[in-house]
Design a protein around this motif. Structure first.
Motif, PDB file in Angstrom:
ATOM      1  N   ASN A 106      31.038-104.421 -11.862  1.00 54.91           N
ATOM      2  CA  ASN A 106      30.284-104.745 -13.076  1.00 54.91           C
ATOM      3  C   ASN A 106      29.808-106.200 -13.083  1.00 54.91           C
ATOM      4  O   ASN A 106      28.732-106.519 -13.604  1.00 54.91           O
ATOM      5  CB  ASN A 106      31.136-104.493 -14.321  1.00 54.91           C
ATOM      6  N   SER A 160      16.653-102.328  -9.368  1.00 56.89           N
ATOM      7  CA  SER A 160      17.329-101.880 -10.575  1.00 56.89           C
ATOM      8  C   SER A 160      18.830-102.159 -10.513  1.00 56.89           C
ATOM      9  O   SER A 160      19.493-101.838  -9.523  1.00 56.89           O
ATOM     10  CB  SER A 160      17.082-100.384 -10.761  1.00 56.89           C
ATOM     11  N   GLU A 161      19.366-102.744 -11.584  1.00 58.55           N
ATOM     12  CA  GLU A 161      20.804-102.967 -11.672  1.00 58.55           C
ATOM     13  C   GLU A 161      21.562-101.648 -11.632  1.00 58.55           C
ATOM     14  O   GLU A 161      22.646-101.553 -11.030  1.00 58.55           O
ATOM     15  CB  GLU A 161      21.129-103.722 -12.962  1.00 58.55           C
ATOM     16  N   THR A 162      20.986-100.619 -12.241  1.00 58.89           N
ATOM     17  CA  THR A 162      21.614 -99.300 -12.247  1.00 58.89           C
ATOM     18  C   THR A 162      21.778 -98.762 -10.829  1.00 58.89           C
ATOM     19  O   THR A 162      22.824 -98.215 -10.468  1.00 58.89           O
ATOM     20  CB  THR A 162      20.781 -98.308 -13.080  1.00 58.89           C
ATOM     21  N   GLU A 163      20.735 -98.942 -10.010  1.00 52.90           N
ATOM     22  CA  GLU A 163      20.783 -98.450  -8.634  1.00 52.90           C
ATOM     23  C   GLU A 163      21.830 -99.210  -7.813  1.00 52.90           C
ATOM     24  O   GLU A 163      22.604 -98.602  -7.060  1.00 52.90           O
ATOM     25  CB  GLU A 163      19.412 -98.572  -7.973  1.00 52.90           C
ATOM     26  N   HIS A 176      24.468-100.778  -8.922  1.00 49.11           N
ATOM     27  CA  HIS A 176      25.789-100.405  -9.440  1.00 49.11           C
ATOM     28  C   HIS A 176      26.209 -99.040  -8.897  1.00 49.11           C
ATOM     29  O   HIS A 176      27.353 -98.845  -8.474  1.00 49.11           O
ATOM     30  CB  HIS A 176      25.768-100.401 -10.963  1.00 49.11           C
ATOM     31  N   MET A 177      25.266 -98.103  -8.902  1.00 56.15           N
ATOM     32  CA  MET A 177      25.568 -96.752  -8.438  1.00 56.15           C
ATOM     33  C   MET A 177      25.938 -96.734  -6.958  1.00 56.15           C
ATOM     34  O   MET A 177      26.936 -96.136  -6.553  1.00 56.15           O
ATOM     35  CB  MET A 177      24.368 -95.842  -8.694  1.00 56.15           C
ATOM     36  N   SER A 186      29.259 -98.669  -6.199  1.00 60.48           N
ATOM     37  CA  SER A 186      30.394 -97.857  -6.651  1.00 60.48           C
ATOM     38  C   SER A 186      30.625 -96.675  -5.708  1.00 60.48           C
ATOM     39  O   SER A 186      31.764 -96.371  -5.342  1.00 60.48           O
ATOM     40  CB  SER A 186      30.153 -97.341  -8.067  1.00 60.48           C
TER      41      SER A 186
END
Length: 248
Positions: free
Chosen positions: A207, A220-223, A225-226, A229
């Motif tokens: 995070n 993308s931060e989402t990408e 992070h995914m 992880s």
């Protein structure tokens, strides 16, 4: 001892002193680490303190491969350290490497500058309340981005192989060690995130680090992070399964 030795240009004038360190390695009792595979000892070289790493003796087949087909771990460590330094990536300064050949490789040694540091990355894994932990993690994410942008895939990018030094308030430097396994070339986003997997990152650590890397990479931060992880979890499950099998 039939030594073949290569010395960094900055240390050529200390050729005889370097040979003396290698010849006296077995009698040197100043251990830094004493592992099953490799041994590191500390010694003085002029006004400097240096580390001498002795790699585990290869078996007969490995000895022939390292002597005639593939570069030894000591040679790769030396060459990769020079390359990292040229690209502005911190590592203890490379000084020399040496190989003792006798029908193959009997022993190999890598000499580098001794580094005084404050912690290694493992401390961040095991100490969630470590002072300025989030600051260090954000700066480490930026450091790894710089590494990837330089086209360097550090295959042993693991907690024990990053030394951390505090240089000023809220400012840290990162030094890579154990350098003999690397690949070079342009790295895809998937490969970059895969390179984080050995760091044993927690959800909280991801995070903190993902937004920094995402901003620098312009994705993308989402990408980020995914993917970070995904590869971290896969690696941790794999290691845990191996541990469970050994217990059984």
């Amino acid at each position: 001892m039939n030594l073949e030795i290569i010395i960094h240009p900055d240390y050529v004038s200390q050729h005889e002193a370097i040979i003396a360190l290698l010849l006296g390695f077995d009698k040197n009792e100043n251990f830094v680490t004493k592992g099953d595979r490799n041994v590191i000892k500390k010694a003085g070289l002029g006004q400097k303190v240096v580390n001498i790493k002795s790699f585990k003796k290869p078996n007969f087949f490995q000895s022939i491969v390292y002597a005639y087909v593939r570069k030894s771990k000591a040679e790769r460590s030396f060459e990769y350290a020079k390359l990292l330094t040229e690209k502005g990536i911190n590592t203890p300064a490379p000084i020399a490497y040496a190989i003792n050949k006798k029908g193959g490789i009997a022993e190999s040694y890598y000499i580098s500058a001794h580094l005084s540091y404050d912690l290694d990355f493992r401390v961040l894994n095991h100490t969630p309340l470590y002072p300025e932990r989030d600051i260090i993690l954000r700066q480490f994410a930026a450091f790894t981005f710089k590494l990837h942008e330089a086209g360097i895939e550090f295959l042993d990018h693991s907690p024990g192989n990053t030394l951390i030094k505090k240089v000023s308030p809220e400012q840290y430097e990162f030094y890579l060690i154990d350098l003999n396994r690397m690949k070079f070339g342009e790295m895809s986003l998937e490969k970059r995130m895969h390179n984080f997997r050995r760091l044993w990152l927690s959800k909280k650590m991801i995070n903190v680090m993902a937004p920094v890397y995402a901003k620098l990479a312009g994705v993308s931060e989402t990408e980020i992070h995914m993917l970070m992880s995904k590869y971290s979890k896969e690696f941790q499950r794999k290691v845990n399964r191996k541990k469970l099998r050994r217990r059984k």
